[in-house]
Design an enzyme around this catalytic site. Structure first.
Site, PDB file in Angstrom:
ATOM      1  N   ASN A 187       5.487  10.030   1.605  1.00 17.49           N
ATOM      2  CA  ASN A 187       4.653  11.220   1.784  1.00 17.49           C
ATOM      3  C   ASN A 187       5.562  12.434   1.954  1.00 17.49           C
ATOM      4  O   ASN A 187       6.772  12.295   2.132  1.00 17.49           O
ATOM      5  CB  ASN A 187       3.740  11.083   3.009  1.00 17.49           C
ATOM      6  CG  ASN A 187       2.582  10.127   2.782  1.00 17.49           C
ATOM      7  OD1 ASN A 187       1.912  10.182   1.758  1.00 17.49           O
ATOM      8  ND2 ASN A 187       2.359   9.231   3.730  1.00 17.49           N
ATOM      9  N   HIS A 225      -5.532   9.092  -2.097  1.00 16.10           N
ATOM     10  CA  HIS A 225      -4.583   9.567  -3.103  1.00 16.10           C
ATOM     11  C   HIS A 225      -5.205   9.599  -4.502  1.00 16.10           C
ATOM     12  O   HIS A 225      -4.524   9.357  -5.502  1.00 16.10           O
ATOM     13  CB  HIS A 225      -3.315   8.718  -3.115  1.00 16.10           C
ATOM     14  CG  HIS A 225      -2.559   8.727  -1.817  1.00 16.10           C
ATOM     15  ND1 HIS A 225      -1.718   9.758  -1.457  1.00 16.10           N
ATOM     16  CD2 HIS A 225      -2.543   7.843  -0.795  1.00 16.10           C
ATOM     17  CE1 HIS A 225      -1.202   9.498  -0.261  1.00 16.10           C
ATOM     18  NE2 HIS A 225      -1.697   8.357   0.163  1.00 16.10           N
TER      19      HIS A 225
END
Length: 567
Positions: free
Chosen positions: A188, A113
């Site tokens: 997510n 990320h």
């Protein structure tokens, strides 16, 4: 050797000073005398921090150039040297501290990320009555209650400078600054993930990054992992559909993925998953469009989010909860602790609980987004972790990452700081800047007692476990192909064709035939039409597979020859 008279004199002086309490230097000229009355002068050591925080919000035209210590300096470009062509001088504090700071500007990027964007806003409760049936969470206790939030969107595998329109799942992390502490949701844009055994996570991420020898993305490595871990297939199919290339960050949904627990004040609890539905509508790029965007504007998603907020078009999401009682979970068609399994809306109906909007861009990206630290271990009363093994691992891994990237005191960074008082016995450490909890005892003192809050609920009523420690590894069973089949049949004809084309284009570039063949066989097991089309596209023959019915995990240790049991 000292003479007898001198020894006598020295003894007399020693006796006299002991009586009067004098010692050398006590009244020496220039030493400060403690003659001021008590508390005549006090200084707030936070003054400098407060001044600098205020200065950060000033325009350049309102401030004067200084050195790090605040001393005015005439020009940022000048340096000290000998004559017109001599060497530089080490005494040039400006030049030394400028390069010292510049050389340390980059902090370690996130291992996953790393590429992201974010903004601030608020969450508002819309269905407190429903929530109070299942949880004692204060932030869900009254309709209309607003909680300030920070949201960070991200890709998963790419580096900090990579294209934010790459084919990849998207992180969707939310920091709630509740009245009772920080709550982080690390979501997510997909309801599942590639793994359910936490020890696989570093292996999986390594295959999505760069080859240790070539330092290139490696399609053999990418597909070798996925083909040897069939429980990932549903997430693979979502990734290689057009959902894998969303139109920026505003046009996608978010899921907690993990199963959590809502807990009531009486100790009763239920399993819960949360889902955020975009108010902007789902919109995706095709593979060709995403590749063009990534090449022309690798910051497309970041720019789209920033400019929409800047223009007053504030993106919003509606939040829904799916709830299962422990008894219902026991008889549910899927193991509720399995991160590779979705709770379909036809399986567990979603109920709206609130909405959130992003209304404020960061004033400084590094301070407010890059330093934002999200962790599922940041929980509040009424919200608890389930025994999902991947979630359990993340409870350690996420805060440990932030301690490495940002330091042990990262929760003192403004974007991470709770808005309610923090009082404990954690002290010192690098960059402790908020007073270090003052002069309060740094231990559980009986002399200056800290208040202890009432226990929110009785822990013993939560979950009961039986059995001994086992070496745990999940088994691949026929149930693992249920969601891939459901997903395939839910796609339109065009979306099915795009999925085939996207897989063929990527898998077909894997050099090793056995890697391509094994992956095609898994697709074929999910759906013959899908698998045959992919096999034909990547130049391999289909081999048929079979899997047993059975549990996901066993309560005894079982040895595996491959990446999973039964495969």
């Amino acid at each position: 050797m000292l003479s007898a008279p001198f020894r006598l004199l020295l003894a007399a002086v020693s006796v006299a000073t002991a009586v009067r309490g004098w010692y050398p230097g006590r009244d020496a000229p220039g030493l400060a005398r403690d003659t001021a009355p008590p508390n005549a002068y006090q200084f707030d050591v936070n003054t400098g921090v407060n001044v600098q925080e205020k200065t950060s919000s000033e325009d350049a035209s309102a401030v004067e150039f200084t050195l790090e210590n605040g001393s005015p300096y005439p020009h940022p470009y000048q340096n000290q040297r000998i004559g017109s062509d001599g060497p530089l001088l080490l005494q040039d504090t400006h030049l030394v501290e400028m390069f010292g700071s510049f050389d340390r500007e980059r902090i370690p990027e996130r291992v996953v990320h790393a590429r992201g964007a974010g903004a601030h806003g608020y969450f508002e409760v819309t269905n407190a009555d429903f929530c109070k049936n299942y949880t004692m969470m204060d932030m869900l206790s009254e309709d209309g209650l607003k909680t300030p939030i920070t949201v960070r969107f991200s890709t998963v595998g790419g580096e900090s400078g990579s294209a934010d329109e790459a084919r990849d799942p998207r992180g969707f992390a939310i920091k709630f600054r509740t009245r009772k502490g920080i709550l982080d949701l690390v979501m997510n844009n997909t309801p599942v993930f590639f793994i359910r055994d936490p020890a696989k996570f570093p292996h999986f991420i390594h295959t999505q990054k760069r080859h240790p020898a070539s330092h290139l993305r490696d399609k053999d490595m990418f597909w070798d992992y996925l083909g040897s871990n069939p429980e990932s297939l549903y997430q693979v199919m979502r990734l290689f559909s057009d959902l894998g290339t969303p139109y920026g960050f505003r046009h996608m949904h978010g899921w907690t993925g993990h199963t959590y627990r809502w807990v009531k004040a009486d100790g009763n609890w239920s399993y819960v998953k949360l889902y955020a539905e975009t108010m902007q509508g789902v919109q995706n790029f095709t593979n060709a469009e995403a590749n063009t965007i990534a090449g022309n504007n690798p910051d497309f998603a970041t720019q789209d989010l920033y400019e929409s907020i800047q223009n007053g078009t504030f993106p919003g999401w509606t939040v829904y909860a799916q709830v299962l009682s422990p008894d219902a979970a026991q008889n549910f068609k899927y193991n509720v602790l399995d991160l590779t399994k979705d709770w379909g809306f036809d399986d567990v109906a979603p109920v709206e609980i609130g909405k959130f909007y992003l209304t404020q861009n960061p004033a400084n990206y590094f301070a407010e987004i890059e330093q934002a630290a999200f962790s599922p271990s940041n929980m509040v009363d009424g919200w608890a972790a389930s025994a999902d093994p991947v979630l359990q691992a993340r409870l350690f891994s996420y805060p440990d990452t932030h301690r490495y990237r940002l330091g042990v005191n990262h929760k003192q960074i403004p974007v991470n700081a709770p808005i309610n008082p923090v009082a404990n016995f954690e002290r010192d450490g690098h960059m402790n800047v908020n007073g270090n909890q003052g002069s309060r005892p740094n231990y559980l003192s009986t002399l200056d007692k800290i208040k202890l809050p009432a226990r929110p609920y009785v822990d013993e009523t939560h979950q009961q476990w039986t059995g001994g420690a086992v070496a745990s590894l999940s088994a691949v069973n026929e149930i693992d192909f249920d969601w891939p089949r459901r997903f395939w049949l839910g796609l339109s004809a065009q979306d099915q064709q795009n999925l085939i084309s996207n897989v063929v284009g990527h898998l077909g570039a894997a050099p090793t035939e056995s890697v391509r063949q094994r992956m095609a066989a898994l697709f074929y097991h999910a759906n013959a039409t899908l698998g045959q089309a992919i096999a034909d596209g990547v130049g391999v023959k289909v081999s048929k597979l079979s899997f047993p019915d059975g549990p996901t995990w066993f309560n005894v240790t079982k040895d595996a020859e491959g990446s999973t049991l039964n495969y």
